[in-house]
Design a protein around this motif. Sequence first.
Motif, PDB file in Angstrom:
ATOM      1  N   PRO A 204       0.820  -1.207   0.000  1.00 23.95           N
ATOM      2  CA  PRO A 204       0.000   0.000   0.000  1.00 23.95           C
ATOM      3  C   PRO A 204       0.857   1.262   0.000  1.00 23.95           C
ATOM      4  CG  PRO A 204      -0.101  -1.066   2.151  1.00 23.95           C
ATOM      5  CD  PRO A 204       0.710  -1.948   1.241  1.00 23.95           C
ATOM      6  N   LEU A 205       0.296   2.303  -0.522  1.00 26.82           N
ATOM      7  CA  LEU A 205       0.950   3.597  -0.548  1.00 26.82           C
ATOM      8  C   LEU A 205       0.447   4.386   0.663  1.00 26.82           C
ATOM      9  CD1 LEU A 205       2.747   5.527  -2.186  1.00 26.82           C
ATOM     10  CD2 LEU A 205       0.688   6.302  -3.350  1.00 26.82           C
ATOM     11  N   VAL A 206       1.360   4.731   1.564  1.00 29.66           N
ATOM     12  CA  VAL A 206       0.988   5.471   2.769  1.00 29.66           C
ATOM     13  C   VAL A 206       1.910   6.670   2.877  1.00 29.66           C
ATOM     14  CG1 VAL A 206       0.691   5.391   5.264  1.00 29.66           C
ATOM     15  CG2 VAL A 206       0.202   3.370   3.912  1.00 29.66           C
ATOM     16  N   GLY A 207       1.365   7.846   2.581  1.00 28.49           N
ATOM     17  CA  GLY A 207       2.190   9.045   2.599  1.00 28.49           C
ATOM     18  C   GLY A 207       3.329   8.877   1.605  1.00 28.49           C
ATOM     19  N   PRO A 208       4.546   9.224   1.987  1.00 34.40           N
ATOM     20  CA  PRO A 208       5.681   9.088   1.074  1.00 34.40           C
ATOM     21  C   PRO A 208       6.196   7.650   0.970  1.00 34.40           C
ATOM     22  CG  PRO A 208       6.391  10.059   3.130  1.00 34.40           C
ATOM     23  CD  PRO A 208       4.894   9.918   3.206  1.00 34.40           C
ATOM     24  N   TYR A 209       5.635   6.727   1.751  1.00 32.07           N
ATOM     25  CA  TYR A 209       6.084   5.329   1.726  1.00 32.07           C
ATOM     26  C   TYR A 209       5.316   4.556   0.670  1.00 32.07           C
ATOM     27  CZ  TYR A 209       6.548   0.440   3.049  1.00 32.07           C
ATOM     28  OH  TYR A 209       6.777  -0.909   3.025  1.00 32.07           O
ATOM     29  N   ASP A 210       6.059   3.863  -0.186  1.00 32.78           N
ATOM     30  CA  ASP A 210       5.454   3.020  -1.216  1.00 32.78           C
ATOM     31  C   ASP A 210       6.108   1.655  -1.149  1.00 32.78           C
ATOM     32  OD1 ASP A 210       4.358   1.809  -3.420  1.00 32.78           O
ATOM     33  OD2 ASP A 210       5.108   3.274  -4.865  1.00 32.78           O
ATOM     34  N   GLU A 211       5.355   0.680  -0.679  1.00 30.12           N
ATOM     35  CA  GLU A 211       5.850  -0.678  -0.496  1.00 30.12           C
ATOM     36  C   GLU A 211       6.402  -1.262  -1.804  1.00 30.12           C
ATOM     37  OE1 GLU A 211       3.877  -4.011   2.058  1.00 30.12           O
ATOM     38  OE2 GLU A 211       2.722  -3.770   0.214  1.00 30.12           O
ATOM     39  N   ALA A 212       5.821  -0.885  -2.926  1.00 30.35           N
ATOM     40  CA  ALA A 212       6.247  -1.424  -4.222  1.00 30.35           C
ATOM     41  C   ALA A 212       7.580  -0.845  -4.687  1.00 30.35           C
ATOM     42  CB  ALA A 212       5.172  -1.158  -5.261  1.00 30.35           C
ATOM     43  N   ASN A 213       7.949   0.305  -4.165  1.00 36.43           N
ATOM     44  CA  ASN A 213       9.206   0.963  -4.540  1.00 36.43           C
ATOM     45  C   ASN A 213      10.008   1.300  -3.295  1.00 36.43           C
ATOM     46  OD1 ASN A 213       8.653   1.164  -7.431  1.00 36.43           O
ATOM     47  ND2 ASN A 213       7.026   2.564  -6.797  1.00 36.43           N
ATOM     48  N   PRO A 214      10.721   0.310  -2.721  1.00 37.67           N
ATOM     49  CA  PRO A 214      11.491   0.559  -1.500  1.00 37.67           C
ATOM     50  C   PRO A 214      12.498   1.694  -1.682  1.00 37.67           C
ATOM     51  CG  PRO A 214      11.466  -1.777  -2.056  1.00 37.67           C
ATOM     52  CD  PRO A 214      10.857  -1.047  -3.214  1.00 37.67           C
ATOM     53  N   ASN A 215      12.702   2.399  -0.594  1.00 37.58           N
ATOM     54  CA  ASN A 215      13.598   3.547  -0.600  1.00 37.58           C
ATOM     55  C   ASN A 215      14.527   3.422   0.603  1.00 37.58           C
ATOM     56  OD1 ASN A 215      14.733   6.132  -0.267  1.00 37.58           O
ATOM     57  ND2 ASN A 215      12.887   7.148  -0.983  1.00 37.58           N
ATOM     58  N   PRO A 216      15.837   3.605   0.435  1.00 40.61           N
ATOM     59  CA  PRO A 216      16.759   3.494   1.576  1.00 40.61           C
ATOM     60  C   PRO A 216      16.456   4.496   2.688  1.00 40.61           C
ATOM     61  CG  PRO A 216      17.968   3.949  -0.478  1.00 40.61           C
ATOM     62  CD  PRO A 216      16.525   3.897  -0.813  1.00 40.61           C
ATOM     63  N   ILE A 217      15.775   5.579   2.362  1.00 39.39           N
ATOM     64  CA  ILE A 217      15.417   6.598   3.353  1.00 39.39           C
ATOM     65  C   ILE A 217      14.523   6.016   4.452  1.00 39.39           C
ATOM     66  CG2 ILE A 217      14.140   8.769   3.669  1.00 39.39           C
ATOM     67  CD1 ILE A 217      16.799   9.246   2.375  1.00 39.39           C
ATOM     68  N   GLU A 218      13.714   5.003   4.115  1.00 38.37           N
ATOM     69  CA  GLU A 218      12.781   4.465   5.104  1.00 38.37           C
ATOM     70  C   GLU A 218      13.492   3.794   6.274  1.00 38.37           C
ATOM     71  OE1 GLU A 218      11.241   0.253   3.363  1.00 38.37           O
ATOM     72  OE2 GLU A 218      10.899   2.018   2.120  1.00 38.37           O
ATOM     73  N   SER A 219      14.786   3.525   6.145  1.00 42.45           N
ATOM     74  CA  SER A 219      15.524   2.938   7.266  1.00 42.45           C
ATOM     75  C   SER A 219      15.946   3.998   8.285  1.00 42.45           C
ATOM     76  CB  SER A 219      16.738   2.158   6.768  1.00 42.45           C
ATOM     77  OG  SER A 219      17.644   3.046   6.133  1.00 42.45           O
ATOM     78  N   ILE A 220      15.819   5.281   7.931  1.00 39.69           N
ATOM     79  CA  ILE A 220      16.120   6.364   8.874  1.00 39.69           C
ATOM     80  C   ILE A 220      14.832   6.647   9.637  1.00 39.69           C
ATOM     81  CG2 ILE A 220      16.907   8.743   9.131  1.00 39.69           C
ATOM     82  CD1 ILE A 220      18.339   8.380   6.397  1.00 39.69           C
ATOM     83  N   PRO A 221      14.788   6.316  10.938  1.00 44.07           N
ATOM     84  CA  PRO A 221      13.520   6.259  11.679  1.00 44.07           C
ATOM     85  C   PRO A 221      12.723   7.551  11.787  1.00 44.07           C
ATOM     86  CG  PRO A 221      15.384   5.894  13.151  1.00 44.07           C
ATOM     87  CD  PRO A 221      15.925   5.973  11.763  1.00 44.07           C
ATOM     88  N   TRP A 222      13.336   8.707  11.714  1.00 46.26           N
ATOM     89  CA  TRP A 222      12.587   9.943  11.928  1.00 46.26           C
ATOM     90  C   TRP A 222      12.108  10.588  10.633  1.00 46.26           C
ATOM     91  CZ3 TRP A 222      17.652   9.171  13.340  1.00 46.26           C
ATOM     92  CH2 TRP A 222      18.606   9.742  12.502  1.00 46.26           C
ATOM     93  N   THR A 223      12.286   9.913   9.499  1.00 44.43           N
ATOM     94  CA  THR A 223      11.835  10.475   8.222  1.00 44.43           C
ATOM     95  C   THR A 223      10.347  10.222   8.002  1.00 44.43           C
ATOM     96  OG1 THR A 223      12.341   8.457   6.987  1.00 44.43           O
ATOM     97  CG2 THR A 223      14.110  10.099   7.180  1.00 44.43           C
ATOM     98  N   ASP A 224       9.743  11.022   7.127  1.00 41.63           N
ATOM     99  CA  ASP A 224       8.330  10.825   6.786  1.00 41.63           C
ATOM    100  C   ASP A 224       8.111   9.473   6.123  1.00 41.63           C
ATOM    101  OD1 ASP A 224       7.588  13.277   7.803  1.00 41.63           O
ATOM    102  OD2 ASP A 224       7.640  14.304   5.868  1.00 41.63           O
ATOM    103  N   THR A 225       9.105   9.020   5.363  1.00 36.15           N
ATOM    104  CA  THR A 225       8.989   7.720   4.694  1.00 36.15           C
ATOM    105  C   THR A 225       8.938   6.595   5.729  1.00 36.15           C
ATOM    106  OG1 THR A 225      10.207   8.594   2.807  1.00 36.15           O
ATOM    107  CG2 THR A 225      10.025   6.207   2.955  1.00 36.15           C
ATOM    108  N   ALA A 226       9.799   6.659   6.735  1.00 36.61           N
ATOM    109  CA  ALA A 226       9.797   5.640   7.799  1.00 36.61           C
ATOM    110  C   ALA A 226       8.497   5.707   8.593  1.00 36.61           C
ATOM    111  CB  ALA A 226      11.000   5.828   8.722  1.00 36.61           C
ATOM    112  N   SER A 227       8.016   6.909   8.827  1.00 39.59           N
ATOM    113  CA  SER A 227       6.752   7.081   9.537  1.00 39.59           C
ATOM    114  C   SER A 227       5.610   6.466   8.725  1.00 39.59           C
ATOM    115  CB  SER A 227       6.502   8.567   9.778  1.00 39.59           C
ATOM    116  OG  SER A 227       5.341   8.773  10.517  1.00 39.59           O
TER     117      SER A 227
END
Length: 134
Positions: free
Chosen positions: A1-24
């Motif tokens: 699912p697409l949730v805010g800036p996070y897109d499960e279909a297109n992983p982003n290395p930013i999501e590993s940084i816990p305080w980013t909008d992508t990680a959130s």
Amino acid sequence: PLVGPYDEANPNPIESIPWTDTASGRRLAVQMTELFNKQSTDEFALAVMLFFNQFSGHKVPWVQHSIDVTWEKGPYQNAKEIYSMISKCGPCITKCLADENCKACIDALDVIDTRDQVASYRTVVSYESELLRD
């Protein structure tokens, strides 16, 4: 699912940084998936409210506040809330943690998002204890 800036279909290395909008967004996507998998109207409503609270630009009063330690609140706010809880309720917390039944309830509550009022209520009433009333 697409949730805010996070897109499960297109992983982003930013999501590993816990305080980013992508990680959130990733954390919210996981939480929403767990809630939807329970297949109940209460959990569905909570998932939708959490989504709109985080991404609509407007706060949803029902789920706006959480006493959970979260990356979204940041270290300063988390530390401030923990200090406040210990300074105001320290003796009650100590008594509760020393009691087997009360401690079991706290452990069960620890895995529940405190904004899920239905699950929190069900948990507390299932462990009925005088210490929980204090």
